[in-house]
Design a protein around this motif. Structure first.
Motif, mmCIF file in Angstrom:
data_model
loop_
_atom_site.group_PDB
_atom_site.id
_atom_site.type_symbol
_atom_site.label_atom_id
_atom_site.label_comp_id
_atom_site.label_asym_id
_atom_site.label_seq_id
_atom_site.Cartn_x
_atom_site.Cartn_y
_atom_site.Cartn_z
ATOM 1 N N ASP A 298 5.568 17.359 0.996
ATOM 2 C CA ASP A 298 4.774 16.141 0.845
ATOM 3 C C ASP A 298 5.381 14.964 1.604
ATOM 4 O OD1 ASP A 298 3.277 17.651 -0.959
ATOM 5 O OD2 ASP A 298 4.476 16.971 -2.665
ATOM 6 N N LEU A 299 4.495 14.085 2.062
ATOM 7 C CA LEU A 299 4.909 12.838 2.694
ATOM 8 C C LEU A 299 4.390 11.667 1.863
ATOM 9 C CD1 LEU A 299 4.268 13.348 6.534
ATOM 10 C CD2 LEU A 299 6.472 13.000 5.417
ATOM 11 N N VAL A 300 5.242 10.679 1.664
ATOM 12 C CA VAL A 300 4.848 9.422 1.022
ATOM 13 C C VAL A 300 5.222 8.298 1.977
ATOM 14 C CG1 VAL A 300 5.131 7.897 -0.966
ATOM 15 C CG2 VAL A 300 5.237 10.385 -1.278
ATOM 16 N N ILE A 301 4.247 7.458 2.295
ATOM 17 C CA ILE A 301 4.471 6.344 3.220
ATOM 18 C C ILE A 301 4.087 5.058 2.506
ATOM 19 C CG2 ILE A 301 4.038 5.414 5.518
ATOM 20 C CD1 ILE A 301 2.929 8.140 6.330
ATOM 21 N N GLY A 302 5.020 4.121 2.450
ATOM 22 C CA GLY A 302 4.765 2.834 1.824
ATOM 23 C C GLY A 302 4.746 1.725 2.860
ATOM 24 N N LEU A 303 3.797 0.805 2.722
ATOM 25 C CA LEU A 303 3.645 -0.294 3.675
ATOM 26 C C LEU A 303 3.709 -1.621 2.944
ATOM 27 C CD1 LEU A 303 2.983 -1.021 6.677
ATOM 28 C CD2 LEU A 303 0.565 -1.069 5.978
ATOM 29 N N LYS A 304 4.476 -2.544 3.510
ATOM 30 C CA LYS A 304 4.581 -3.907 2.980
ATOM 31 C C LYS A 304 4.180 -4.854 4.102
ATOM 32 C CE LYS A 304 7.889 -6.838 0.472
ATOM 33 N NZ LYS A 304 9.285 -6.892 -0.038
ATOM 34 N N ASP B 66 -3.842 0.839 -3.134
ATOM 35 C CA ASP B 66 -3.488 -0.536 -2.796
ATOM 36 C C ASP B 66 -3.478 -1.389 -4.052
ATOM 37 O OD1 ASP B 66 -6.179 -1.259 -3.376
ATOM 38 O OD2 ASP B 66 -6.792 -0.880 -1.310
ATOM 39 N N ALA B 67 -3.374 -2.691 -3.857
ATOM 40 C CA ALA B 67 -3.238 -3.613 -4.979
ATOM 41 C C ALA B 67 -4.469 -3.659 -5.863
ATOM 42 C CB ALA B 67 -2.938 -5.017 -4.442
ATOM 43 N N ASP B 68 -5.618 -3.224 -5.347
ATOM 44 C CA ASP B 68 -6.860 -3.304 -6.105
ATOM 45 C C ASP B 68 -7.362 -1.963 -6.608
ATOM 46 O OD1 ASP B 68 -7.024 -6.089 -5.737
ATOM 47 O OD2 ASP B 68 -7.925 -5.814 -3.755
ATOM 48 N N THR B 69 -6.592 -0.912 -6.405
ATOM 49 C CA THR B 69 -7.030 0.418 -6.829
ATOM 50 C C THR B 69 -7.369 0.450 -8.315
ATOM 51 O OG1 THR B 69 -5.882 1.641 -5.080
ATOM 52 C CG2 THR B 69 -6.270 2.803 -7.153
ATOM 53 N N CYS B 70 -6.469 -0.053 -9.149
ATOM 54 C CA CYS B 70 -6.704 0.006 -10.597
ATOM 55 C C CYS B 70 -7.909 -0.845 -11.007
ATOM 56 C CB CYS B 70 -5.449 -0.429 -11.351
ATOM 57 S SG CYS B 70 -4.116 0.794 -11.270
ATOM 58 N N ALA B 71 -8.129 -1.943 -10.316
ATOM 59 C CA ALA B 71 -9.298 -2.772 -10.617
ATOM 60 C C ALA B 71 -10.578 -2.018 -10.293
ATOM 61 C CB ALA B 71 -9.226 -4.082 -9.832
ATOM 62 N N MET C 139 0.870 -1.185 0.000
ATOM 63 C CA MET C 139 0.000 0.000 0.000
ATOM 64 C C MET C 139 0.898 1.224 0.000
ATOM 65 S SD MET C 139 -2.957 -1.024 2.777
ATOM 66 C CE MET C 139 -4.295 -0.165 1.984
ATOM 67 N N LEU C 140 0.384 2.319 -0.558
ATOM 68 C CA LEU C 140 1.172 3.552 -0.594
ATOM 69 C C LEU C 140 0.260 4.750 -0.404
ATOM 70 C CD1 LEU C 140 4.209 4.439 -2.660
ATOM 71 C CD2 LEU C 140 2.229 5.966 -2.865
ATOM 72 N N LEU C 141 0.687 5.650 0.469
ATOM 73 C CA LEU C 141 -0.030 6.879 0.783
ATOM 74 C C LEU C 141 0.845 8.065 0.392
ATOM 75 C CD1 LEU C 141 -2.095 8.736 2.278
ATOM 76 C CD2 LEU C 141 -0.917 8.163 4.402
ATOM 77 N N ALA C 142 0.304 8.984 -0.405
ATOM 78 C CA ALA C 142 1.004 10.216 -0.773
ATOM 79 C C ALA C 142 0.102 11.389 -0.439
ATOM 80 C CB ALA C 142 1.350 10.222 -2.255
ATOM 81 N N ALA C 143 0.609 12.357 0.320
ATOM 82 C CA ALA C 143 -0.239 13.456 0.781
ATOM 83 C C ALA C 143 0.553 14.742 0.950
ATOM 84 C CB ALA C 143 -0.910 13.094 2.103
ATOM 85 N N GLY C 144 -0.106 15.859 0.654
ATOM 86 C CA GLY C 144 0.453 17.169 0.948
ATOM 87 C C GLY C 144 0.228 17.509 2.411
ATOM 88 N N THR C 145 1.266 17.952 3.079
ATOM 89 C CA THR C 145 1.164 18.191 4.520
ATOM 90 C C THR C 145 0.304 19.401 4.865
ATOM 91 O OG1 THR C 145 3.230 19.450 4.476
ATOM 92 C CG2 THR C 145 3.374 17.098 5.035
ATOM 93 N N ASP C 146 -0.033 20.235 3.873
ATOM 94 C CA ASP C 146 -0.924 21.358 4.155
ATOM 95 C C ASP C 146 -2.387 20.967 4.049
ATOM 96 O OD1 ASP C 146 -1.070 21.034 1.430
ATOM 97 O OD2 ASP C 146 -0.920 23.168 0.957
ATOM 98 N N GLY C 147 -2.659 19.710 3.676
ATOM 99 C CA GLY C 147 -4.030 19.240 3.573
ATOM 100 C C GLY C 147 -4.656 19.452 2.214
ATOM 101 N N SER C 148 -3.872 19.956 1.249
ATOM 102 C CA SER C 148 -4.409 20.153 -0.095
ATOM 103 C C SER C 148 -3.415 19.608 -1.108
ATOM 104 C CB SER C 148 -4.690 21.634 -0.371
ATOM 105 O OG SER C 148 -3.487 22.381 -0.358
#
Length: 426
Positions: free
Chosen positions: A399-405, A354-359, A333-342
């Protein structure tokens, strides 16, 4: 259809994000990633950081005149009031959104709203007021400036011969070309009477203090807000400058919180920069091939815009590009977000894919590739239920990007171990 992931806004006085809301039966990994994001945001929240920076004893008993400019102006100003209280005699706030906190009204602060990300007449009015404010500073007061990201667009006093359409055109061309923020701010400063150290020069050598929340590479005051309170170019100045929050602090807070939960964390590296699709490929590769369960990156990406871009932002673009690469890998899974909330011209901060987003996008009869080609990521991510909404955060460090395995079953075990929904890391 899943609904977008939302993080409810916190108290109006702090403007910090609070606990996340998830769809019924939501994946606990989403709660985990959102809680980690919120941990990072709390570490760099403007009120807290300014309050801590000003907590040491004052150098003098002089009254303080405060000017706060940027997306985090409200939270930074509240931090100054927390620390200095009645010593603040007058305050000017210039920001993007009308203040949420009733404290600002009670304190009698003057508030102006500028335009962002493209300057307009409000930005010129705000810039003129800021310049007049500096020129009218009484000799006996101590000036305090609080500068955060967004100041480049929110205030402006153009050089002679430079028009508002010139400023608008510069900004739009830079966005279309995916110009790096440092270069864009250098060009902005060249057209300004108050940026590039020129406002500091207006203090004519008097002592002052400037605190910054940085959203630029190297945390350079000459670049933050296009150098709105950067060093005076000629003759120097007597301004004490301090960067009180940056993306590195947010990244470190996420890494520490994840490790405290028992996750293996890849040591954070240098800040990222560059084109969003290429960064998505890098992050997905590192996440897939690495042994760590959690990766966290901080920085700022760029997107080359087509002639008629759709709706979205750089974080949504990066997340959608990553979604193609982690498709069919249920542990990622991967989360990408602007720290100002926009993010871009949207009110969403980014996306959690996640793995099913494109589906899910395909089931909605939309095309992820087309969304990327047209810089139109928001509709696809809205259809998949992956947009992340934070509301105002009281900060802006990039920006923050957090990846989870992590497999879903392992996440549920982690949640049970820590005895809270979503393995809260509050």
């Amino acid at each position: 259809m899943r609904r977008s992931t939302r993080a409810a806004s916190g108290t109006a006085s702090s403007k910090s994000s609070a606990a996340a809301e998830l769809p019924d039966g939501g994946d606990p990994r989403r709660a985990l990633l959102l809680a980690l994001l919120e941990t990072g945001l709390r570490r760099v929240e403007g009120r807290r950081c300014v309050r801590e920076a000003l907590a040491r004893p004052q150098r003098s008993a002089a009254p303080v005149w405060l000017a706060a400019v940027g997306k985090a102006a409200e939270s930074m100003a509240l931090g100054a009031y927390d620390a200095l209280g009645g010593a603040i005699e007058r305050a000017l706030l210039i920001t993007r959104d009308a203040p949420l906190s009733p404290e600002i009204a009670r304190l009698g602060a003057e508030v102006l709203i500028g335009a962002h990300p493209v300057p307009d007449e409000r930005s010129l009015a705000a810039g003129g007021r800021l310049l007049a404010w500096v020129e009218s500073l009484p000799g006996e007061v101590e000036p305090l400036f609080l500068i955060s990201g967004g100041a480049s667009s929110l205030v402006e006093v153009p050089e002679a011969g430079v028009t508002l359409p010139d400023l608008e055109a510069l900004t739009r061309r830079a966005f279309a070309a995916g110009l790096a923020i440092g270069e864009l701010n250098r060009r902005r400063a060249a057209l300004s009477r108050i940026k590039g150290g020129r406002l500091a020069a207006r203090l004519r050598g008097r002592p002052a203090r400037a605190l910054f929340i940085s959203d630029v590479p190297d945390d350079d005051p000459r670049v933050i807000g296009s150098g709105l309170m950067g060093p005076a170019a000629e003759g120097g100045d007597r301004i004490e400058r301090q960067v009180v929050a940056s993306v590195d602090q947010a990244v470190a807070a996420v890494a520490v919180a994840a490790a405290a939960l028992g996750l293996t964390v890849h040591p954070p590296g240098r800040r990222f920069a560059g084109e969003a699709v290429r960064l998505a490929a890098r992050f997905a590769h590192e996440l897939h091939t690495g042994t760590a369960q959690l990766h966290v990156w901080g920085g700022e990406s760029t997107v080359m815009l087509p002639p008629h871009p759709g709706r979205g932002g750089r974080n949504q673009h990066l997340a959608l590009a990553a979604a193609r690469l982690i498709a069919g890998r249920p542990e990622l899974m991967l989360l990408a977000a602007g720290t100002d909330g926009s993010d871009g011209v949207t009110e969403d901060a980014g996306a959690l894919v996640d793995a099913d987003t494109c589906a899910r996008i395909a089931l909605a009869e939309l095309d992820a590739e087309r969304g990327l080609e047209r810089a139109d990521s928001a509709p696809a991510l809205a259809a998949s239920g992956d947009l992340v909404h934070l509301g105002p955060t009281g900060t802006n460090v990039g920006d923050l990007v957090i990846g989870l395995k992590l497999a879903a079953d392992a996440a549920r075990a982690l949640e049970a171990l820590h005895g809270g929904r979503g393995a809260r890391v509050l």
